[in-house]
Scaffold this motif. Structure first.
Motif, PDB file in Angstrom:
ATOM      1  N   ALA A 193      -4.266  -8.832   3.488  1.00  0.00           N
ATOM      2  CA  ALA A 193      -5.580  -8.228   3.574  1.00  0.00           C
ATOM      3  C   ALA A 193      -6.245  -8.152   2.126  1.00  0.00           C
ATOM      4  O   ALA A 193      -5.553  -8.579   1.167  1.00  0.00           O
ATOM      5  N   ASP A 194      -7.512  -7.865   1.936  1.00  0.00           N
ATOM      6  CA  ASP A 194      -8.146  -7.905   0.801  1.00  0.00           C
ATOM      7  C   ASP A 194      -8.356  -6.568  -0.017  1.00  0.00           C
ATOM      8  O   ASP A 194      -8.616  -6.629  -1.065  1.00  0.00           O
ATOM      9  N   ASP A 195      -8.125  -5.286   0.767  1.00  0.00           N
ATOM     10  CA  ASP A 195      -8.436  -4.343   0.267  1.00  0.00           C
ATOM     11  C   ASP A 195      -7.314  -3.278   0.269  1.00  0.00           C
ATOM     12  O   ASP A 195      -6.751  -2.930   1.144  1.00  0.00           O
TER      13      ASP A 195
ATOM     14  N   PRO B 119      -4.057  -7.991  -6.318  1.00  0.00           N
ATOM     15  CA  PRO B 119      -2.816  -7.830  -5.587  1.00  0.00           C
ATOM     16  C   PRO B 119      -1.597  -7.971  -6.697  1.00  0.00           C
ATOM     17  O   PRO B 119      -1.501  -9.208  -7.605  1.00  0.00           O
ATOM     18  N   ALA B 120      -0.370  -7.314  -6.863  1.00  0.00           N
ATOM     19  CA  ALA B 120       0.601  -7.525  -7.696  1.00  0.00           C
ATOM     20  C   ALA B 120       1.870  -7.760  -6.909  1.00  0.00           C
ATOM     21  O   ALA B 120       1.921  -7.672  -5.650  1.00  0.00           O
TER      22      ALA B 120
ATOM     23  N   GLY C   9       1.541 -11.681  -9.664  1.00  0.00           N
ATOM     24  CA  GLY C   9       0.413 -11.591  -8.775  1.00  0.00           C
ATOM     25  C   GLY C   9       0.779 -11.907  -7.232  1.00  0.00           C
ATOM     26  O   GLY C   9       1.913 -12.490  -7.152  1.00  0.00           O
ATOM     27  N   ALA C  10      -0.167 -12.038  -6.378  1.00  0.00           N
ATOM     28  CA  ALA C  10       0.253 -12.399  -4.992  1.00  0.00           C
ATOM     29  C   ALA C  10      -1.226 -12.818  -4.430  1.00  0.00           C
ATOM     30  O   ALA C  10      -2.190 -12.328  -4.979  1.00  0.00           O
ATOM     31  N   PRO C  11      -1.210 -13.726  -3.476  1.00  0.00           N
ATOM     32  CA  PRO C  11      -2.594 -14.309  -2.855  1.00  0.00           C
ATOM     33  C   PRO C  11      -3.472 -13.146  -2.171  1.00  0.00           C
ATOM     34  O   PRO C  11      -4.613 -13.296  -2.076  1.00  0.00           O
ATOM     35  N   ALA C  12      -2.653 -12.192  -1.543  1.00  0.00           N
ATOM     36  CA  ALA C  12      -3.462 -10.767  -0.857  1.00  0.00           C
ATOM     37  C   ALA C  12      -2.511  -9.765  -0.841  1.00  0.00           C
ATOM     38  O   ALA C  12      -1.083  -9.946  -1.376  1.00  0.00           O
ATOM     39  N   PHE C  13      -2.966  -8.756  -0.451  1.00  0.00           N
ATOM     40  CA  PHE C  13      -2.173  -7.565  -0.159  1.00  0.00           C
ATOM     41  C   PHE C  13      -1.464  -7.829   1.261  1.00  0.00           C
ATOM     42  O   PHE C  13      -1.947  -8.409   2.316  1.00  0.00           O
TER      43      PHE C  13
END
Length: 261
Positions: free
Chosen positions: A115-117, A161-162, A93-97
């Motif tokens: 970003a979140d989306d 987010p991956a 995972g990742a904290p965000a895109f």
């Protein structure tokens, strides 16, 4: 270094194999002066928390020195192990895109602002910036913009987010120690289907084994195969920017397939 061997050049950097004073075999990229090497080093260290990557030994504005990876021939068993390893990487995972370091793919900058989306991130920070650089006809640009407008509809079910490699063509997978070792990342928080679509774009050894093992370890959402061209838009645009007209037909074929989803 105690000794060096010139391995040629790539994207303007000199490549070499060397032996350090303490006897370690290393790989080095040198040349230029930018944030690119620091970005690659940050991505390797981040990916290395979850999967095999070369160790970062030294990084500065004009050089990146990594542990040497002894390559071997791929096998079906190594492909399956790589598929499972890749699934575990994505699950990390990742904290965000995006990412907290500047992004690059080859020598081209990418906007890694978190970003979140994902559909919005992919459109605004991956696809549209390269459309503006690609010197395409106005008709091609209109079709790509129509495809971009559909990203929210065709991206599939939302996923967190991956942790992705971000430039995962077959040349960035070294077969070693019974699996695939990742090199030259454009690492960031992204959609896991992006890495799979990039592997499919130019093919990878024992691809069916890689994908099958991946899906056993981490099942993919329904319709993932149909979304492959969506995730290939960015790398195809990058190739048009870097190499020109030869990749335009592949890009526009992917655009048409996205419009047909």
């Amino acid at each position: 270094m105690r000794s060096t061997e010139d391995l040629g050049s790539s994207h303007g950097w000199r490549l070499s194999r060397g032996v350090t004073e303490d006897g370690r075999e290393v790989f080095a990229k040198t040349g230029g002066a930018s944030e690119l090497f620091a970005s690659e080093a940050a991505g390797l260290r981040w990916l290395g928390e979850a999967i095999a990557v070369p160790e970062v030994i030294d990084v500065a504005g004009d050089r990146l020195v990594l542990s040497w990876v002894e390559a071997e021939r791929p096998t079906p068993e190594a492909a399956e192990r790589f598929g499972r390893d890749l699934a575990r990487l994505h699950r990390a995972g990742a904290p965000a895109f995006g990412a907290p370091w500047p992004g690059f793919i080859a020598e081209l900058p990418m906007d890694n602002t978190p970003a979140d989306d994902w559909p919005e991130f992919y459109a605004a920070q991956r696809v549209l910036p390269f459309v503006r650089q690609a010197r395409l006809s106005s008709g091609d640009v209109r079709l790509i913009e129509q495809a971009v407008d559909r990203f929210g509809e065709v991206a599939g079910p939302p996923e967190p987010p991956a942790r992705i490699h971000g430039d995962l063509w077959s040349g960035n997978v070294l077969w070693s120690a019974g699996s695939g070792v990742l090199i030259d990342p454009a690492a960031h928080g992204g959609h896991r289907e992006t890495d799979l679509a990039m592997l499919a774009l130019f093919g990878v050894a024992y691809q069916d084994r890689v994908f099958g093992a991946y899906r056993e370890e981490s099942p993919l959402a329904d319709g993932w195969r149909g979304r492959v061209p969506l995730h290939q838009l960015h790398p195809l645009l990058v190739h048009v920017v870097l190499y020109g007209e030869a990749y335009r037909s592949g890009l526009m074929a992917a655009v048409e397939r996205v419009l047909a989803l």
